[in-house]
Design a protein around this motif. Sequence first.
Motif: not given
Length: 264
Positions: A245, A248, A261, A264
């Motif tokens: 991710a 994140a 997580s 964004s």
Amino acid sequence: MAGPTTAERGERQQESSGPPLVRRFGRRRLRVIIILVLGSLLGAGCVWVLYGSQWLRAERVSVSGTRVLTPEQVREAAGVPVGAPLISVDTDAIEARLRRKLPRIDSVDVFRSWPHGIGLKVTERSPVVVVRKGTAFVEVDDEGVRFATVSDAPKGLPTLELTVSRSDSSAASLRRFGEDRLVREAVRVVAGDIPAAVARETRIVKVRSYDDISLELSGGRTVAWGSGEKGRAKARTLTALMKAAPGARHFDVSTPTAPASAGS
């Protein structure tokens, strides 16, 4: 009239010179006395050379290994008795003095450099985090030792913030473990557990309790680390989580088997 026979002459000669065993014992005792006298003279001479003569005196102090400290600071704190017999210089006392007066010193090897020198090989502590103290910063090493106060924080080091409340549930953690233990746990995370790439991005380490250590990274990202336990597993999990991710903003590895997580 016949003279004495050969046997008779031998007996008379033996009687006049004494028993052979007595003669050997007398010579052996003389050798022992001579050896003892020579040994005493040699010992007295060595003592005089070491303590009484001017040949083996402490005349210079050499310093090596300093990075932030100066050799002059180390020499002054060491207090080597220049001019004293080199053999009488108390190296243990010098080491204790240096560690007491200069907390930046992690270890020091004090040795005699014959015939006229004392050597001080210093290893300084290296900071891994800093703690803000007013307008200054206290450097903390990888053992949690706060050893120096500087006006400017060394570049690249995160700031440690101990935000343990004395009135809520985290106060129990403070009472149980003490502030020094909490600092050591946070330092262990920074110095030995988090991945190198994350360490370079870490700006602040926050400690709210023994089980609540978190990291603030560059770009506003955060990591909930939890306690200092299972550090290697958490480091592996965090590395994998960041790859999975990359966009994140928050990562939680406080339970490494159930990471999360968000953002964004």
